[in-house]
Design an enzyme around this catalytic site. Structure first.
Site, PDB file in Angstrom:
ATOM      1  N   GLY A   4       1.001  -1.186   0.072  1.00  0.00           N
ATOM      2  CA  GLY A   4      -0.079   0.102  -0.162  1.00  0.00           C
ATOM      3  C   GLY A   4       0.914   1.220   0.192  1.00  0.00           C
ATOM      4  O   GLY A   4       0.518   2.135   0.777  1.00  0.00           O
ATOM      5  N   HIS A 176      10.639  -5.111 -19.486  1.00  0.00           N
ATOM      6  CA  HIS A 176      10.355  -3.785 -18.930  1.00  0.00           C
ATOM      7  C   HIS A 176      11.783  -3.426 -18.260  1.00  0.00           C
ATOM      8  O   HIS A 176      12.176  -3.330 -17.115  1.00  0.00           O
ATOM      9  CB  HIS A 176       9.392  -3.943 -17.708  1.00  0.00           C
ATOM     10  CG  HIS A 176       9.101  -2.366 -17.102  1.00  0.00           C
ATOM     11  ND1 HIS A 176       8.600  -1.698 -17.911  1.00  0.00           N
ATOM     12  CD2 HIS A 176       8.958  -2.033 -15.947  1.00  0.00           C
ATOM     13  CE1 HIS A 176       8.296  -0.442 -17.199  1.00  0.00           C
ATOM     14  NE2 HIS A 176       8.566  -0.873 -15.777  1.00  0.00           N
TER      15      HIS A 176
HETATM   16  N1  APR Z   1       4.050  -7.827   1.759  1.00  0.00           N
HETATM   17  C1  APR Z   1       3.033  -6.793   1.280  1.00  0.00           C
HETATM   18  N2  APR Z   1       3.749  -5.423   1.127  1.00  0.00           N
HETATM   19  C2  APR Z   1       4.986  -5.288   1.488  1.00  0.00           C
HETATM   20  C3  APR Z   1       5.950  -6.312   1.775  1.00  0.00           C
HETATM   21  C4  APR Z   1       5.328  -7.605   1.880  1.00  0.00           C
HETATM   22  N3  APR Z   1       6.194  -8.537   2.210  1.00  0.00           N
HETATM   23  N4  APR Z   1       7.278  -5.889   1.577  1.00  0.00           N
HETATM   24  C5  APR Z   1       7.062  -4.436   1.341  1.00  0.00           C
HETATM   25  N5  APR Z   1       5.826  -4.358   1.291  1.00  0.00           N
HETATM   26  C6  APR Z   1       5.247  -2.891   1.034  1.00  0.00           C
HETATM   27  C7  APR Z   1       5.873  -1.728   1.779  1.00  0.00           C
HETATM   28  O1  APR Z   1       5.478  -1.691   3.158  1.00  0.00           O
HETATM   29  C8  APR Z   1       5.439  -0.563   0.754  1.00  0.00           C
HETATM   30  O2  APR Z   1       4.526   0.307   1.579  1.00  0.00           O
HETATM   31  O3  APR Z   1       5.259  -2.509  -0.509  1.00  0.00           O
HETATM   32  C9  APR Z   1       4.973  -1.082  -0.318  1.00  0.00           C
HETATM   33  C10 APR Z   1       5.870  -0.769  -1.544  1.00  0.00           C
HETATM   34  O4  APR Z   1       5.534   0.872  -1.728  1.00  0.00           O
HETATM   35  P1  APR Z   1       6.548   2.046  -2.299  1.00  0.00           P
HETATM   36  O5  APR Z   1       8.005   1.476  -1.419  1.00  0.00           O
HETATM   37  O6  APR Z   1       5.756   3.380  -1.889  1.00  0.00           O
HETATM   38  O7  APR Z   1       6.838   1.380  -3.596  1.00  0.00           O
HETATM   39  P2  APR Z   1       5.875   1.925  -4.979  1.00  0.00           P
HETATM   40  O8  APR Z   1       6.628   3.093  -5.439  1.00  0.00           O
HETATM   41  O9  APR Z   1       4.757   1.556  -4.642  1.00  0.00           O
HETATM   42  O10 APR Z   1       6.354   0.746  -5.917  1.00  0.00           O
HETATM   43  C11 APR Z   1       6.200  -0.809  -5.597  1.00  0.00           C
HETATM   44  O11 APR Z   1       6.431  -1.529  -7.933  1.00  0.00           O
HETATM   45  O12 APR Z   1       6.946  -0.318  -9.817  1.00  0.00           O
HETATM   46  C12 APR Z   1       7.433  -1.294  -9.047  1.00  0.00           C
HETATM   47  O13 APR Z   1       9.723  -0.793  -8.732  1.00  0.00           O
HETATM   48  C13 APR Z   1       8.483  -0.650  -8.111  1.00  0.00           C
HETATM   49  O14 APR Z   1       9.144  -2.560  -6.920  1.00  0.00           O
HETATM   50  C14 APR Z   1       8.215  -1.429  -6.698  1.00  0.00           C
HETATM   51  C15 APR Z   1       6.798  -1.587  -6.908  1.00  0.00           C
END
Ligand code: APR
Length: 312
Positions: A4, A176
């Site tokens: 999220g 990608h």
């Molecule tokens: N289960 C659920 N959520 C998780 C887990 C897990 N095991 N590990 C990490 N997260 C959550 C984090 O807590 C964080 O809130 O995933 C979220 C990722 O959000 P952001 O760090 O804001 O990253 P975002 O920009 O949303 O990108 C997410 O998509 O485009 C790709 O490269 C990007 O790999 C990245 C992903």
């Protein structure tokens, strides 16, 4: 929605605003209870915009229980380093592989019949990992990359030509990453070849910019990677599935002989409907485009080999 953060946050908001689902579940591991807080924030605004959508956040995978569609964003994004260099998506692999193992387990336990759209990077290798761990039917697992890469190409071309983004059709094939293939022979403006509107040299520059568009945003933001356009791109796919639109969208799908590739997830145009990936479309490519695609497939294969080695 799994994860999220930046992308997941936009997803939940937009799913509600577009009335794409009656109920949205958000899962995130962040303490103290980030997903619950995120959902409560949005839910408390729903009376203002007149929406009756149920939103539930949780720290465990029960949040996605019984979901028809799961969108996976769990993973670290790229971030500009202090020395201002930008990592490649492939450099995220080690960290995001561990997270993906948990994601696969969670989906299998709580939403085994869902169609899964994954966004975590390195995109093609993470989708490949989900496939290895869950072994779902071919049509039910897709990665989001091609819609976004094509949208970036369309945006640049529309501005160069001075026309509406609506008038530009484009396809970006392959992985990608920096080897992705913007297919110039498929790019049309109002049904006409793109070369009628934009000169050769400028087009080549726009295609290079498309390949590096993700890094451009990472460099500008400083704090993470693009998140609004990736979320909208995933929703284009979710909408096509939810409304059974049979829309041709570039997605990362399992190839079993198409384009001469076997067993890898690669970006290709496909008909997307209620059954997920309903038909993969093989584009007629010029010899140069064929070579570029082969090069991109090799890059994907290399990262997937690393996945195989790391999971031993
Ligand atoms: N289960 C659920 N959520 C998780 C887990 C897990 N095991 N590990 C990490 N997260 C959550 C984090 O807590 C964080 O809130 O995933 C979220 C990722 O959000 P952001 O760090 O804001 O990253 P975002 O920009 O949303 O990108 C997410 O998509 O485009 C790709 O490269 C990007 O790999 C990245 C992903």
């Amino acid at each position: 929605v799994i994860g999220g953060g930046n992308i997941g946050g936009v997803l939940v908001q937009e799913i509600a605003r577009r009335r794409l689902a009656r109920a949205v579940g958000l899962m995130d591991v962040l303490e103290p209870d980030f997903a619950k807080g995120k959902c409560l924030d949005i839910a408390e605004g729903t009376p203002i915009v007149g929406l009756d959508v149920v939103m539930e956040g949780a720290k465990d995978y029960s949040a996605i229980k019984g979901a028809d569609i799961v969108i996976n964003t769990a993973g670290v994004p790229r971030k500009k380093r202090p020395d201002v260099t930008i990592p490649t998506r492939e450099e995220l692999l080690k960290t995001n592989l561990g997270i993906t193992a948990q994601v696969a387990k969670g989906i299998q336990e709580f939403a085994p019949n869902a169609t899964v759209i994954s966004l975590a990077n390195p995109l093609d290798a993470i989708v490949y990992t989900l496939h290895k761990k869950m072994n779902p039917p071919k049509n039910k697992l897709l990665g989001m990359a091609g819609v976004l890469d094509s949208a970036r190409y369309r945006y640049f071309v529309a501005h160069a030509a001075g026309v509406s983004v609506d008038n530009v059709e484009a396809v970006v094939l392959g992985g990608h990453g920096d080897t992705m293939v913007p297919v110039r022979s498929c790019c049309r403006i109002g049904g006409m070849p793109v070369e009628k509107f934009v000169g050769e040299e400028e087009l080549a520059a726009l295609e290079t910019r498309t390949r590096k568009a993700g890094a451009e945003v990472v460099g500008l933001l400083g704090s993470g990677s693009a998140f609004v356009s990736p979320a909208w791109a995933a929703l284009e796919m979710a909408e096509a599935i939810g409304y059974d639109r049979k829309k041709i969208i570039a997605v990362c799908a399992l190839l079993e002989g198409e384009y001469g590739v076997n067993g890898l997830f690669v970006g290709v145009p496909a008909v997307i409907g209620a059954n997920g990936v309903e038909k993969i479309i093989e584009v007629d490519l010029t010899p140069a485009e064929k070579d570029a695609l082969a090069n991109s497939v090799n890059a994907v294969a290399k990262t997937c080999k690393e996945v195989d080695e790391m999971s031993k």
